[in-house]
Design a protein around this motif. Structure first.
Motif, PDB file in Angstrom:
ATOM      1  N   ALA A  19      30.034  33.657  34.511  1.00 28.19           N
ATOM      2  CA  ALA A  19      29.581  35.022  34.798  1.00 28.19           C
ATOM      3  C   ALA A  19      28.518  35.052  35.890  1.00 28.19           C
ATOM      4  O   ALA A  19      28.237  36.106  36.446  1.00 28.19           O
ATOM      5  CB  ALA A  19      29.045  35.666  33.528  1.00 28.19           C
ATOM      6  N   ASN A  20      27.937  33.908  36.203  1.00 29.29           N
ATOM      7  CA  ASN A  20      26.902  33.850  37.237  1.00 29.29           C
ATOM      8  C   ASN A  20      27.463  33.522  38.619  1.00 29.29           C
ATOM      9  O   ASN A  20      26.727  33.410  39.582  1.00 29.29           O
ATOM     10  CB  ASN A  20      25.837  32.826  36.855  1.00 29.29           C
ATOM     11  N   SER A  21      28.784  33.386  38.739  1.00 26.94           N
ATOM     12  CA  SER A  21      29.413  33.009  40.002  1.00 26.94           C
ATOM     13  C   SER A  21      30.166  34.188  40.613  1.00 26.94           C
ATOM     14  O   SER A  21      31.295  34.485  40.228  1.00 26.94           O
ATOM     15  CB  SER A  21      30.390  31.851  39.781  1.00 26.94           C
ATOM     16  N   ALA A  22      29.560  34.840  41.584  1.00 26.57           N
ATOM     17  CA  ALA A  22      30.205  35.980  42.240  1.00 26.57           C
ATOM     18  C   ALA A  22      31.496  35.560  42.937  1.00 26.57           C
ATOM     19  O   ALA A  22      32.492  36.281  42.901  1.00 26.57           O
ATOM     20  CB  ALA A  22      29.250  36.629  43.236  1.00 26.57           C
ATOM     21  N   VAL A  23      31.500  34.394  43.561  1.00 28.15           N
ATOM     22  CA  VAL A  23      32.700  33.901  44.246  1.00 28.15           C
ATOM     23  C   VAL A  23      33.852  33.760  43.247  1.00 28.15           C
ATOM     24  O   VAL A  23      34.974  34.193  43.504  1.00 28.15           O
ATOM     25  CB  VAL A  23      32.424  32.563  44.960  1.00 28.15           C
ATOM     26  N   GLY A  24      33.586  33.174  42.095  1.00 26.36           N
ATOM     27  CA  GLY A  24      34.625  33.002  41.082  1.00 26.36           C
ATOM     28  C   GLY A  24      35.098  34.312  40.488  1.00 26.36           C
ATOM     29  O   GLY A  24      36.269  34.457  40.138  1.00 26.36           O
ATOM     30  N   LEU A  25      34.195  35.286  40.390  1.00 23.72           N
ATOM     31  CA  LEU A  25      34.552  36.565  39.775  1.00 23.72           C
ATOM     32  C   LEU A  25      35.350  37.478  40.699  1.00 23.72           C
ATOM     33  O   LEU A  25      35.994  38.409  40.246  1.00 23.72           O
ATOM     34  CB  LEU A  25      33.286  37.296  39.312  1.00 23.72           C
ATOM     35  N   ARG A  26      35.310  37.235  41.989  1.00 28.59           N
ATOM     36  CA  ARG A  26      36.018  38.138  42.907  1.00 28.59           C
ATOM     37  C   ARG A  26      37.068  37.443  43.760  1.00 28.59           C
ATOM     38  O   ARG A  26      37.627  38.029  44.661  1.00 28.59           O
ATOM     39  CB  ARG A  26      35.023  38.863  43.805  1.00 28.59           C
ATOM     40  N   SER A  27      37.389  36.196  43.474  1.00 27.93           N
ATOM     41  CA  SER A  27      38.225  35.429  44.387  1.00 27.93           C
ATOM     42  C   SER A  27      39.735  35.602  44.231  1.00 27.93           C
ATOM     43  O   SER A  27      40.458  35.450  45.194  1.00 27.93           O
ATOM     44  CB  SER A  27      37.889  33.940  44.265  1.00 27.93           C
ATOM     45  N   THR A  28      40.243  35.911  43.054  1.00 27.38           N
ATOM     46  CA  THR A  28      41.684  35.911  42.823  1.00 27.38           C
ATOM     47  C   THR A  28      42.114  37.154  42.048  1.00 27.38           C
ATOM     48  O   THR A  28      41.517  37.462  41.015  1.00 27.38           O
ATOM     49  CB  THR A  28      42.085  34.662  42.002  1.00 27.38           C
TER      50      THR A  28
END
Length: 104
Positions: free
Chosen positions: A16-25
């Motif tokens: 939940a702290n990773s913006a890249v992971g939350l919006r990448s796919t």
């Protein structure tokens, strides 16, 4: 991010702290666990729940977003606005909501 491919799909896990992971796919199904423990912002880019839910917009009425949590504070829980409110579940196509009930 962690990912696992299998016949018929792929499972992607991110924090939940990773913006890249939350919006990448783009994702049709999103499962968010322990949302009450999420930080207020992911990498200073905004609410993690909002970022994750945006990943499912590609799938419009076919998407499913599951938010699960153990409330930290009943009055401030991300899943409620007070102790009298119950979590709900429903189909986005008809906007019907079903209240969850707990016993025990």
């Amino acid at each position: 991010m962690l990912s696992k491919e299998f016949a018929g799909g792929i499972l992607i896990m991110t924090g939940a702290n990773s913006a890249v992971g939350l919006r990448s796919t783009p994702a049709r199904y999103i499962f968010l666990d322990e949302v009450d423990a999420y930080p207020a912002s992911a990498d200073e880019e905004g609410d993690p729940v909002t970022l994750a839910e945006a990943r499912s917009l590609t799938f419009a009425h076919r998407r499913k977003v599951f938010l699960v949590s153990t409330p930290d504070d009943p009055g401030l829980s991300a899943g409620s606005s007070g102790s009298s409110r119950r979590p709900t579940s429903g189909a986005s196509s008809c906007r019907a909501r079903i209240a969850a009930r707990c016993s025990g």
